[in-house]
Design an enzyme around this catalytic site. Structure first.
Site, mmCIF file in Angstrom:
data_model
loop_
_atom_site.group_PDB
_atom_site.id
_atom_site.type_symbol
_atom_site.label_atom_id
_atom_site.label_comp_id
_atom_site.label_asym_id
_atom_site.label_seq_id
_atom_site.Cartn_x
_atom_site.Cartn_y
_atom_site.Cartn_z
ATOM 1 N N LYS A 20 54.068 59.857 45.680
ATOM 2 C CA LYS A 20 55.798 59.337 45.363
ATOM 3 C C LYS A 20 56.403 59.470 47.200
ATOM 4 O O LYS A 20 55.535 59.928 47.936
ATOM 5 C CB LYS A 20 56.268 60.451 44.662
ATOM 6 C CG LYS A 20 56.373 59.458 43.151
ATOM 7 C CD LYS A 20 57.114 60.337 42.102
ATOM 8 C CE LYS A 20 56.630 59.931 41.241
ATOM 9 N NZ LYS A 20 56.903 60.977 39.510
ATOM 10 N N ARG B 96 49.690 64.001 36.883
ATOM 11 C CA ARG B 96 49.424 63.365 36.266
ATOM 12 C C ARG B 96 49.124 62.184 38.102
ATOM 13 O O ARG B 96 49.668 62.731 39.042
ATOM 14 C CB ARG B 96 50.673 62.223 36.011
ATOM 15 C CG ARG B 96 50.773 60.811 35.650
ATOM 16 C CD ARG B 96 52.347 60.474 34.954
ATOM 17 N NE ARG B 96 52.462 59.025 34.843
ATOM 18 C CZ ARG B 96 53.040 58.089 36.573
ATOM 19 N NH1 ARG B 96 52.967 58.261 37.757
ATOM 20 N NH2 ARG B 96 52.747 56.810 35.881
HETATM 21 C C1 7PJ Z 1 56.070 59.759 36.368
HETATM 22 C C2 7PJ Z 1 56.058 59.267 34.504
HETATM 23 C C3 7PJ Z 1 56.398 61.276 36.519
HETATM 24 C C4 7PJ Z 1 55.829 60.992 33.155
HETATM 25 C C5 7PJ Z 1 55.556 57.555 36.222
HETATM 26 C C6 7PJ Z 1 55.481 56.556 39.667
HETATM 27 C C7 7PJ Z 1 56.279 56.228 38.590
HETATM 28 N N1 7PJ Z 1 55.827 60.028 33.802
HETATM 29 N N2 7PJ Z 1 55.814 57.996 35.210
HETATM 30 N N3 7PJ Z 1 56.300 62.025 34.921
HETATM 31 N N4 7PJ Z 1 56.079 59.190 37.245
HETATM 32 N N5 7PJ Z 1 56.118 61.885 32.673
HETATM 33 O O1 7PJ Z 1 54.337 56.836 38.932
HETATM 34 O O2 7PJ Z 1 54.987 56.462 40.924
HETATM 35 O O3 7PJ Z 1 56.374 61.876 37.247
HETATM 36 S S1 7PJ Z 1 55.692 55.758 36.652
#
Ligand code: 7PJ
Length: 284
Positions: free
Chosen positions: A222, A256
């Site tokens: 990010k 994640r």
């Molecule tokens: C997140 C997400 C996060 C959850 C994305 C990216 C953007 N879902 N979906 N938490 N980020 N729960 O992966 O850069 O931080 S999309």
């Protein structure tokens, strides 16, 4: 207090941090616009992440990057349903990253195990779509809307505000009849937050998510990593792994990430340092 997470077909132990691998099925994540080609690549990528040791796969068909185009529910389903079908027997729970109630209903029908809603199930229709299932629910904090959220994020007290939002959201789910064992909370790194907000939330992770539910942290590649390293998204592995470890050290239950193997290697070494039994059988 919460040893396990009820996650559709699975009961996940939360004794060690779990790694959720990201499977993007958006046109901008593939060089070839061909839908069939895209589906096959996404399935292969998901299988590769499982081979690397992913505990969960998170499948997303809508880009939530600042400025990204919105897609219809039909288009989102068209993108992700064949990928879900191709990964259902991969042996790990499937999560779907969506905020559309209609998409939630259809993918639950298809058999997915978790719904990851960046809008925190803030719409009553979203709550209705998931309440009677046995899937896990990731409730994430976001300030504003994806298209404009990074223009001028503002908080008086980011940690307290995120915590209050997550607690209220969890309360709403519980009041709708959702079992506590299905709920996971996420501070939403990068969603309507400056780098300073993101680092404050990571430093104070236990306070930001509270102690009543397990937590999910998504910091992989990010802009908060790029903000300090000066590196573009494809060169943020080291920074991302460091941030994931810091989150694990502060009690994060699910990480994640894009880079599953590297994150798991880091977790393996980090865990062994505080638990001598983990290195005892190892070769010199
Ligand atoms: C997140 C997400 C996060 C959850 C994305 C990216 C953007 N879902 N979906 N938490 N980020 N729960 O992966 O850069 O931080 S999309």
């Amino acid at each position: 207090m919460f040893a396990t997470l009820q996650c559709g077909r699975f009961q996940l132990s939360l004794k060690r941090p779990l790694v959720m691998g990201i499977v993007n099925v958006t046109p901008d994540s593939f060089s070839d616009g061909n839908a069939h080609f895209r589906v096959n690549q996404a399935i292969e990528h998901g299988l590769q992440l499982v081979e690397e040791g992913a505990d969960i796969l998170d499948i997303g068909g809508e880009s939530t990057r600042p400025g990204a185009q919105a897609v219809s529910a039909d288009e989102e389903i068209f993108r992700i349903l064949p990928v879900i079908q191709g990964l259902l027997s991969a042996g790990v729970p499937l999560s779907v990253d969506t905020c559309k109630p209609e998409v939630m209903r259809q993918v639950l029908q298809a058999g997915v195990d978790m719904i990851n809603d960046i809008r925190g199930f803030s719409s009553p229709q979203a709550v209705d779509a998931v309440r009677e299932a046995d899937c896990a629910l990731c409730l994430m904090h976001m300030q504003g809307e994806p298209r404009t959220m990074q223009q001028a994020p503002h908080y008086d007290d980011v940690v307290a505000e995120v915590r209050a939002y997550l607690a209220a959201g969890a309360r709403r789910l519980r009041d709708a009849g959702v079992a506590a064992q299905r709920i996971v909370l996420d501070p939403g790194f990068g969603f309507g937050k400056t780098a300073a907000h993101n680092y404050a939330l990571l430093h104070h992770l236990p306070q930001a998510v509270g102690a009543d539910y397990p937590s999910l942290v998504g910091v992989s590649r990010k802009s908060m990593i790029g903000a300090l390293t000066g590196r573009p998204a494809n060169q943020r592995l080291g920074g991302s792994v460091a941030a994931a470890l810091a989150a694990a050290a502060r009690g994060a239950h699910i990480l994640r990430v894009h880079d599953v193997a590297d994150t798991l290697d880091a977790l393996t070494i980090w865990s062994a340092i505080d638990d001598p039994t983990l290195s005892q059988g190892a070769a010199a």
